[in-house]
Scaffold this motif. Structure first.
Motif, short mmCIF file in Angstrom:
data_model
loop_
_atom_site.label_atom_id
_atom_site.label_comp_id
_atom_site.label_asym_id
_atom_site.label_seq_id
_atom_site.Cartn_x
_atom_site.Cartn_y
_atom_site.Cartn_z
N ARG A 27 24.37 14.17 -4.09
CA ARG A 27 23.70 15.09 -3.18
C ARG A 27 22.96 16.16 -3.99
NH1 ARG A 27 23.32 12.28 1.37
NH2 ARG A 27 25.33 11.85 2.36
N ARG A 28 21.67 16.29 -3.69
CA ARG A 28 20.80 17.30 -4.30
C ARG A 28 20.93 17.30 -5.83
NH1 ARG A 28 20.23 23.05 -1.99
NH2 ARG A 28 18.23 22.69 -3.03
N LEU A 29 21.05 16.13 -6.40
CA LEU A 29 21.28 16.00 -7.84
C LEU A 29 20.04 16.46 -8.61
CD1 LEU A 29 23.74 14.99 -9.38
CD2 LEU A 29 22.63 12.76 -9.56
N THR A 30 20.24 17.42 -9.49
CA THR A 30 19.14 18.03 -10.24
C THR A 30 19.57 18.21 -11.69
OG1 THR A 30 18.33 19.22 -8.30
CG2 THR A 30 17.65 20.06 -10.45
N LYS A 31 18.64 17.89 -12.61
CA LYS A 31 18.91 18.13 -14.03
C LYS A 31 17.69 18.74 -14.68
CE LYS A 31 21.18 18.27 -17.82
NZ LYS A 31 22.33 19.19 -17.95
N VAL A 32 17.92 19.91 -15.30
CA VAL A 32 16.85 20.61 -16.02
C VAL A 32 17.26 20.69 -17.48
CG1 VAL A 32 15.52 22.73 -16.22
CG2 VAL A 32 16.31 21.96 -13.95
N PHE A 33 16.40 20.21 -18.36
CA PHE A 33 16.65 20.29 -19.80
C PHE A 33 15.82 21.43 -20.39
CE2 PHE A 33 17.57 15.78 -18.91
CZ PHE A 33 18.83 15.68 -19.48
N GLY A 34 16.32 22.00 -21.48
CA GLY A 34 15.57 23.04 -22.17
C GLY A 34 15.93 24.43 -21.67
N SER A 35 15.20 25.41 -22.21
CA SER A 35 15.44 26.81 -21.86
C SER A 35 14.58 27.20 -20.65
CB SER A 35 15.08 27.70 -23.05
OG SER A 35 13.71 27.57 -23.38
N ALA A 36 14.77 28.42 -20.20
CA ALA A 36 14.01 28.90 -19.04
C ALA A 36 12.52 28.90 -19.31
CB ALA A 36 14.49 30.30 -18.65
N ASN A 37 12.14 29.20 -20.56
CA ASN A 37 10.72 29.25 -20.91
C ASN A 37 10.09 27.87 -21.05
OD1 ASN A 37 10.79 32.05 -20.96
ND2 ASN A 37 11.36 32.13 -23.14
N ARG A 38 10.91 26.90 -21.45
CA ARG A 38 10.38 25.55 -21.67
C ARG A 38 11.25 24.54 -20.94
NH1 ARG A 38 8.64 24.60 -27.83
NH2 ARG A 38 7.54 22.94 -26.73
N ALA A 39 11.47 24.76 -19.68
CA ALA A 39 12.33 23.90 -18.89
C ALA A 39 11.61 22.61 -18.50
CB ALA A 39 12.80 24.63 -17.64
N VAL A 40 12.34 21.51 -18.56
CA VAL A 40 11.83 20.20 -18.12
C VAL A 40 12.75 19.70 -17.01
CG1 VAL A 40 11.37 17.82 -18.76
CG2 VAL A 40 10.88 19.67 -20.38
N ARG A 41 12.17 19.52 -15.83
CA ARG A 41 12.96 19.03 -14.69
C ARG A 41 12.94 17.50 -14.71
NH1 ARG A 41 14.65 22.34 -10.75
NH2 ARG A 41 14.14 24.55 -11.01
N ALA A 42 14.00 16.91 -15.23
CA ALA A 42 14.08 15.46 -15.32
C ALA A 42 14.39 14.82 -13.98
CB ALA A 42 15.13 15.06 -16.35
N VAL A 43 15.24 15.48 -13.19
CA VAL A 43 15.65 14.99 -11.88
C VAL A 43 15.72 16.18 -10.94
CG1 VAL A 43 17.50 13.89 -10.56
CG2 VAL A 43 16.99 13.10 -12.88
N GLU A 44 15.23 15.99 -9.70
CA GLU A 44 15.22 17.12 -8.77
C GLU A 44 15.57 16.68 -7.36
OE1 GLU A 44 12.66 21.15 -7.91
OE2 GLU A 44 11.81 19.57 -9.16
N ASP A 45 16.65 17.26 -6.83
CA ASP A 45 17.07 17.08 -5.44
C ASP A 45 17.17 15.61 -5.02
OD1 ASP A 45 17.43 19.76 -4.82
OD2 ASP A 45 15.32 20.06 -4.33
N VAL A 46 17.86 14.83 -5.82
CA VAL A 46 18.03 13.41 -5.52
C VAL A 46 19.28 13.20 -4.66
CG1 VAL A 46 18.72 11.19 -6.54
CG2 VAL A 46 16.76 12.45 -7.46
#
Length: 334
Positions: A27-46
């Protein structure tokens, strides 16, 4: 035979409950890699729900987030947000209970220890999941026999072929009889025979043992062959999640292939056939294949063929395959 009888009822006893109950829920599976300045959203709200007896394929282009989802579902990567539960056990708060019901074979990772024999690997991974040796041994023997590895059970896995190593990895994932199996590119790099064995096992695990199977693959023909449902992922989001038949039907068109036993020059130019295939070995004739865009056009083509006395071989509707549907979905999402 005694070994099989002691194992099969385990899956049978939970079959009816597995078919009614979601075994894997994200549910709402989300993964963000990196820091706040250089964040990469690999997965969002799955959101992803898989029931017992169901094979679900996760499809997407490179970098879409498939493997990240699999690793979060396996408990190897912690979600930035959202939850994963296995048989109702939250993978973060009740990790021990959850992973006991999980088996995973990851592409690009060494899923078994090459210095150990096939038998030693199964005993090790069974113990890792909390089983005792006397519980593991019958299951390990059954798996190795079923996968054609029993005669070589004492050999180091590092000396096996790629296909045999993959079989050992699958056996290791199944030795604890998990309810949920995660497969990341299960047939990549395998020869035809080994790939067939793996595909047959995926079918049996779902149909006979009522396991929930999630697989990722770039081989869309494999996904179409094995899956009950397809979830298409692009840029970290699921853009389609439907049964395979429904997804193919959504993109079906009224197009037909008309095959005739004639040389291209014998087909009237007015038909504007597109000749896309030829088979000189079939009675020294060429198959001219044409497409009509609706029933009216089809009847017109058939009338012209009859009037010209061109032998008709077959008329078949053109159905899109999963590869064509995938390309359309991903292209439309860009």
């Amino acid at each position: 035979m005694n070994v099989v009888n002691t194992i099969e009822p385990t899956a049978g006893e939970r079959a009816s409950a597995a078919e009614r109950t979601p075994l894997l829920v994200a549910r709402r599976l989300t993964k963000v890699f990196g820091s706040a300045n250089r964040a990469v959203r690999a997965v969002e709200d799955v959101d992803l729900v898989v029931h017992g007896g169901e094979v679900v394929a996760l499809l997407g282009p490179n970098g879409a987030g498939k493997t990240t989802i699999i690793k979060m579902a396996a408990g190897l990567v912690t979600p930035t947000r959202g939850t994963v539960s296995v048989l109702g056990h939250d993978l973060v708060r009740r990790r021990g209970e959850a992973v006991r019901h999980l088996g995973a074979v990851l592409e690009g990772g060494r899923n078994v220890y090459w210095a150990l024999s096939a038998w030693q690997n199964l005993i090790y991974f069974g113990r890792l999941r909390g089983l005792r040796s006397r519980e593991i041994a019958p299951r390990a023997e059954w798996l190795l026999r079923e996968l054609g590895l029993w005669a070589r059970r004492r050999e180091a896995v590092g000396g096996f072929s790629r296909g045999m190593q993959q079989k050992v990895a699958i056996a290791a994932a199944l030795v604890s009889d998990p309810a949920v199996l995660l497969l990341d590119e299960p047939t990549i790099g395998l020869d035809v025979s080994a790939a067939r064995t793996v595909k047959d096992w995926v079918r049996r695990l779902a149909a006979e043992q009522h396991k929930a199977v999630v697989l990722t693959t770039h081989q869309l023909a494999v996904a179409q062959e094995l899956s009950d449902r397809v979830a298409v992922i692009n840029q970290g989001r699921i853009i389609a999640d439907r049964p395979v038949g429904d997804l193919l039907a959504q993109f079906r068109e009224d197009r037909y292939h008309v095959q005739v036993a004639a040389e291209p020059d014998d087909v009237p130019p007015s038909m504007l056939f597109e000749i896309v295939d030829g088979d000189p070995a079939a009675g020294s004739t060429t198959l001219a294949v044409g497409a009509a865009t609706d029933n009216g056009a089809l009847y017109e083509v058939l009338g012209l063929l009859a009037a010209s006395r061109v032998p008709l071989v077959s008329v078949t509707p053109v159905q899109p395959d999963l590869e064509e549907v995938f390309v359309r979905l991903v292209g439309a999402d860009r």
